[in-house]
Scaffold this motif. Structure first.
Motif, short mmCIF file in Angstrom:
data_model
loop_
_atom_site.label_atom_id
_atom_site.label_comp_id
_atom_site.label_asym_id
_atom_site.label_seq_id
_atom_site.Cartn_x
_atom_site.Cartn_y
_atom_site.Cartn_z
N PHE A 103 0.84 -1.20 0.00
CA PHE A 103 0.00 0.00 0.00
C PHE A 103 0.88 1.26 0.00
CE2 PHE A 103 -4.06 -1.94 2.12
CZ PHE A 103 -4.22 -2.76 1.02
N ASN A 104 1.95 1.22 0.81
CA ASN A 104 2.88 2.34 0.82
C ASN A 104 3.57 2.51 -0.53
OD1 ASN A 104 2.80 3.34 3.64
ND2 ASN A 104 3.53 1.30 4.15
N GLU A 107 1.40 4.21 -3.09
CA GLU A 107 1.32 5.66 -2.87
C GLU A 107 2.62 6.34 -3.29
OE1 GLU A 107 -1.77 5.35 0.93
OE2 GLU A 107 0.33 5.92 1.26
N ARG A 110 2.70 6.48 -7.11
CA ARG A 110 1.75 7.46 -7.64
C ARG A 110 2.11 8.89 -7.26
NH1 ARG A 110 -3.89 4.14 -6.22
NH2 ARG A 110 -3.73 2.64 -7.96
N GLU A 112 1.96 10.09 -4.28
CA GLU A 112 1.06 10.55 -3.22
C GLU A 112 1.74 10.51 -1.85
OE1 GLU A 112 -2.90 8.66 -5.46
OE2 GLU A 112 -2.18 7.82 -3.57
N LYS A 113 2.89 9.86 -1.79
CA LYS A 113 3.58 9.72 -0.50
C LYS A 113 5.04 10.11 -0.66
CE LYS A 113 4.11 6.34 3.25
NZ LYS A 113 3.13 7.00 4.14
N ASP A 121 4.04 3.37 9.20
CA ASP A 121 3.79 2.83 7.86
C ASP A 121 3.94 1.31 7.81
OD1 ASP A 121 3.24 5.30 6.85
OD2 ASP A 121 5.26 5.68 6.09
N TYR A 174 -6.53 -2.25 -2.31
CA TYR A 174 -6.11 -0.92 -1.90
C TYR A 174 -7.02 0.15 -2.51
CZ TYR A 174 -3.57 3.47 -1.70
OH TYR A 174 -3.25 4.78 -1.50
N ASP A 175 -7.25 0.07 -3.81
CA ASP A 175 -8.05 1.09 -4.48
C ASP A 175 -9.50 1.08 -3.98
OD1 ASP A 175 -6.18 2.43 -6.01
OD2 ASP A 175 -6.31 1.01 -7.68
N LYS A 178 -9.48 2.64 -0.54
CA LYS A 178 -9.19 4.07 -0.65
C LYS A 178 -10.42 4.85 -1.10
CE LYS A 178 -6.22 7.36 -3.10
NZ LYS A 178 -5.13 7.51 -4.11
N GLU A 241 -0.39 -0.38 -12.39
CA GLU A 241 -0.70 0.99 -12.79
C GLU A 241 -0.84 1.10 -14.31
OE1 GLU A 241 -1.28 3.84 -10.88
OE2 GLU A 241 -1.45 2.32 -9.32
#
Length: 248
Positions: A103-104, A107, A110, A112-113, A121, A174-175, A178, A241
């Motif tokens: 999951f980390n 992110e 993408r 996002e993290k 985490d 995950y998606d 989310k 992705e």
């Protein structure tokens, strides 16, 4: 995207703060190595028992008739079942922590993290309240694969088919979590199956490009995963992705 492009995207996502990103996988890495050592230990016990039996038979065919196979099977069967049970339990625990890391990684890939807080985490599967959803998905897949393993030919074929079809289940989970679209394990598995329709062979071939890494992991008893797991994990994120963006 080609396999080379997917791997390049993975390397790009890992290049900054690589050590911290590696540590996100530290618990799965430790558990994986421990599982390999335990499995090898029990496997050696089985091999030793077989060797003792064959040594008694070798050069003396009549010895086979005098050997009581009951005690031998009484040793081998429990050891075999223990290996399977330990593998199942360790596999589930390992997958829960690996999913948290994944999951980390999603992110990070993408964008996002940017900040990594290892103390939270690594254990985000528990912190975010996702544990039972991750556990349920892992448990269902593990049990189905465990049952199919004992069905020769047909079961083994289904293991491959389901394994490829459900290969994107964790990313889908995950998606769905989310976007608050989680509707249960089977919804996740069916979505993964739909995503992989027409792409199973491409995913299989993509995995084959890591065959050298997998061999290195095997001969190093899992220790090589310290360096290979972040790379292969992020590469699989890149595949997912690219698939959901129709770029494969």
């Amino acid at each position: 995207m080609t396999s080379s492009e997917l791997k390049a995207a993975a390397r790009n996502a890992l290049k900054d703060n690589f050590f911290q990103k590696l540590l996100l996988l530290i618990i799965p890495l430790v558990l994986s190595v421990a599982n390999n050592r335990i499995t090898n230990s029990y496997s050696n016990d089985i091999s030793s028992t077989f060797k003792d039996t064959t040594d008694k038979i070798a050069g003396n065919p009549d010895a086979a008739a005098s050997i009581d196979f009951g005690p031998i099977l009484a040793i081998i069967i429990p050891i075999f079942l223990i290996i399977l049970l330990i593998g199942l339990i360790m596999g589930i625990i390992l997958t829960v922590f690996q999913t948290a890391a994944l999951f980390n990684y999603m992110e990070i890939f993408r964008g996002e993290k940017e900040e990594i807080n290892l103390s939270t985490d690594i254990f985000r599967a528990f912190k975010d309240g996702y544990f039972w959803k991750i556990f349920s998905l892992t448990f269902v897949i593990s049990v189905i694969m465990f049952i199919l393993m004992f069905i020769p030919i047909i079961g083994w074929g289904l293991m491959i088919y389901f394994g490829l079809g459900w290969s994107q289940a964790t990313y889908v989970l995950y998606d769905k979590l989310k976007h608050d679209e989680y509707q249960g394990v089977w919804d996740v598995l069916n979505t993964s199956k739909m995503i992989m329709t027409g792409y199973k062979f491409k995913y299989f071939v993509f995995n084959l490009t890591f065959i050298g890494w997998y061999i290195l992991n095997a001969i190093s008893f899992g220790w090589a995963q310290i360096w290979t797991m972040p790379y292969t994990t992020m590469s699989m994120v890149a595949f997912y992705e690219a698939r959901i963006q129709d770029r494969l």
